[in-house]
Design a protein around this motif. Structure first.
Motif, PDB file in Angstrom:
ATOM      1  N   UNK A  62       0.474 -19.126  35.296  1.00  0.00           N
ATOM      2  CA  UNK A  62       1.524 -18.364  35.978  1.00  0.00           C
ATOM      3  C   UNK A  62       2.922 -18.729  35.473  1.00  0.00           C
ATOM      4  N   UNK A  63       3.298 -20.006  35.463  1.00  0.00           N
ATOM      5  CA  UNK A  63       4.679 -20.315  35.077  1.00  0.00           C
ATOM      6  C   UNK A  63       4.980 -20.061  33.596  1.00  0.00           C
ATOM      7  N   UNK A  64       4.056 -20.340  32.710  1.00  0.00           N
ATOM      8  CA  UNK A  64       4.305 -20.206  31.272  1.00  0.00           C
ATOM      9  C   UNK A  64       3.970 -18.805  30.783  1.00  0.00           C
ATOM     10  N   UNK A  65       3.031 -18.150  31.427  1.00  0.00           N
ATOM     11  CA  UNK A  65       2.623 -16.813  31.028  1.00  0.00           C
ATOM     12  C   UNK A  65       1.312 -16.822  30.272  1.00  0.00           C
ATOM     13  N   UNK A  66       0.709 -15.645  30.177  1.00  0.00           N
ATOM     14  CA  UNK A  66      -0.616 -15.520  29.566  1.00  0.00           C
ATOM     15  C   UNK A  66      -0.613 -15.861  28.087  1.00  0.00           C
ATOM     16  N   UNK A 106      -4.866  -5.167  25.207  1.00  0.00           N
ATOM     17  CA  UNK A 106      -5.938  -4.455  25.901  1.00  0.00           C
ATOM     18  C   UNK A 106      -5.616  -4.283  27.381  1.00  0.00           C
ATOM     19  N   UNK A 107      -5.240  -5.379  28.037  1.00  0.00           N
ATOM     20  CA  UNK A 107      -4.967  -5.315  29.468  1.00  0.00           C
ATOM     21  C   UNK A 107      -3.694  -4.535  29.775  1.00  0.00           C
ATOM     22  N   UNK A 108      -2.645  -4.738  28.983  1.00  0.00           N
ATOM     23  CA  UNK A 108      -1.360  -4.118  29.281  1.00  0.00           C
ATOM     24  C   UNK A 108      -1.334  -2.636  28.953  1.00  0.00           C
ATOM     25  N   UNK A 109      -1.857  -2.269  27.775  1.00  0.00           N
ATOM     26  CA  UNK A 109      -1.699  -0.892  27.314  1.00  0.00           C
ATOM     27  C   UNK A 109      -2.918  -0.007  27.568  1.00  0.00           C
ATOM     28  N   UNK A 110      -4.113  -0.543  27.492  1.00  0.00           N
ATOM     29  CA  UNK A 110      -5.302   0.283  27.705  1.00  0.00           C
ATOM     30  C   UNK A 110      -5.751   0.311  29.161  1.00  0.00           C
ATOM     31  N   UNK A 111      -5.737  -0.834  29.807  1.00  0.00           N
ATOM     32  CA  UNK A 111      -6.216  -0.914  31.190  1.00  0.00           C
ATOM     33  C   UNK A 111      -5.064  -0.748  32.185  1.00  0.00           C
ATOM     34  N   UNK A 112      -3.824  -0.920  31.725  1.00  0.00           N
ATOM     35  CA  UNK A 112      -2.623  -0.849  32.575  1.00  0.00           C
ATOM     36  C   UNK A 112      -2.678  -1.873  33.704  1.00  0.00           C
ATOM     37  N   UNK A 113      -3.122  -3.065  33.352  1.00  0.00           N
ATOM     38  CA  UNK A 113      -3.180  -4.163  34.304  1.00  0.00           C
ATOM     39  C   UNK A 113      -2.417  -5.338  33.692  1.00  0.00           C
ATOM     40  N   UNK A 114      -1.131  -5.464  34.008  1.00  0.00           N
ATOM     41  CA  UNK A 114      -0.300  -6.477  33.341  1.00  0.00           C
ATOM     42  C   UNK A 114      -0.745  -7.900  33.649  1.00  0.00           C
ATOM     43  N   UNK A 115      -0.553  -8.753  32.669  1.00  0.00           N
ATOM     44  CA  UNK A 115      -0.843 -10.167  32.809  1.00  0.00           C
ATOM     45  C   UNK A 115       0.466 -10.920  33.019  1.00  0.00           C
ATOM     46  N   UNK A 116       0.415 -12.147  33.554  1.00  0.00           N
ATOM     47  CA  UNK A 116       1.644 -12.909  33.815  1.00  0.00           C
ATOM     48  C   UNK A 116       2.494 -13.073  32.540  1.00  0.00           C
ATOM     49  N   UNK A 117       3.817 -12.811  32.693  1.00  0.00           N
ATOM     50  CA  UNK A 117       4.713 -12.906  31.546  1.00  0.00           C
ATOM     51  C   UNK A 117       5.324 -14.299  31.411  1.00  0.00           C
ATOM     52  N   UNK A 118       5.484 -15.039  32.473  1.00  0.00           N
ATOM     53  CA  UNK A 118       5.984 -16.401  32.391  1.00  0.00           C
ATOM     54  C   UNK A 118       7.479 -16.492  32.208  1.00  0.00           C
ATOM     55  N   UNK A 119       7.923 -17.672  31.780  1.00  0.00           N
ATOM     56  CA  UNK A 119       9.342 -17.996  31.679  1.00  0.00           C
ATOM     57  C   UNK A 119      10.093 -17.152  30.667  1.00  0.00           C
ATOM     58  N   UNK A 120       9.514 -16.886  29.537  1.00  0.00           N
ATOM     59  CA  UNK A 120      10.219 -16.231  28.439  1.00  0.00           C
ATOM     60  C   UNK A 120       9.981 -14.724  28.388  1.00  0.00           C
ATOM     61  N   UNK A 121       9.278 -14.183  29.331  1.00  0.00           N
ATOM     62  CA  UNK A 121       9.087 -12.746  29.405  1.00  0.00           C
ATOM     63  C   UNK A 121       7.949 -12.201  28.555  1.00  0.00           C
ATOM     64  N   UNK A 122       7.090 -13.066  28.021  1.00  0.00           N
ATOM     65  CA  UNK A 122       5.913 -12.617  27.265  1.00  0.00           C
ATOM     66  C   UNK A 122       4.806 -13.626  27.348  1.00  0.00           C
TER      67      UNK A 122
END
Length: 122
Positions: A62-66, A106-122
């Motif tokens: 969660x804090x650092x991102x996927x 896959x998750x963000x663009x095909x499934x439209x289910x975003x994953x945690x972005x974390x501190x730096x936004x990615x």
């Protein structure tokens, strides 16, 4: 939609697959003759390091991102699992970077289910 798969479908499939493979491996290990069992210290250390890595990955997710947490986790996990004489640094780095990016896409663009972005936004 009534037949919509939903976001819980894939994790359930993976969980069932893991449980099934684990049960098969347990049965195989129990059927193995006593003289053929070889539990080395290296196997035990690899198992403990894997548990620690998974714990660190869960805490950092969660804090650092996927993307960043998964790159670091995969890199370290490959180092733990692959023997030194069979290690390929370029392949380890490629797998550690490409797999999380592909999964993120896959998750963000095909499934439209975003994953945690974390501190730096990615």
């Amino acid at each position: 939609m009534k037949n919509d798969v939903g976001s819980a479908f894939f994790p359930k499939v993976v969980a069932v697959a893991i449980i099934g493979v684990s049960a098969i491996r347990l049965v195989m290990a129990l059927r193995e003759p006593e003289g053929e069992k070889k539990a080395s210290d290296n196997d035990t250390m690899g198992g403990l390091l894997t548990i620690l890595l998974i714990g660190g990955y869960v805490l950092a997710f969660q804090p650092v991102g996927f993307i960043i947490s998964t790159i670091v986790y995969l890199f370290l996990q490959i180092l733990v699992l692959v023997p030194k004489e069979k290690r390929s640094w370029p392949l380890t780095i490629i797998i550690s970077v490409v797999a999380p990016l592909a999964i993120y896409g896959l998750f963000t663009y095909l499934i439209s289910s975003p994953l945690p972005k974390g501190l730096w936004g990615y």
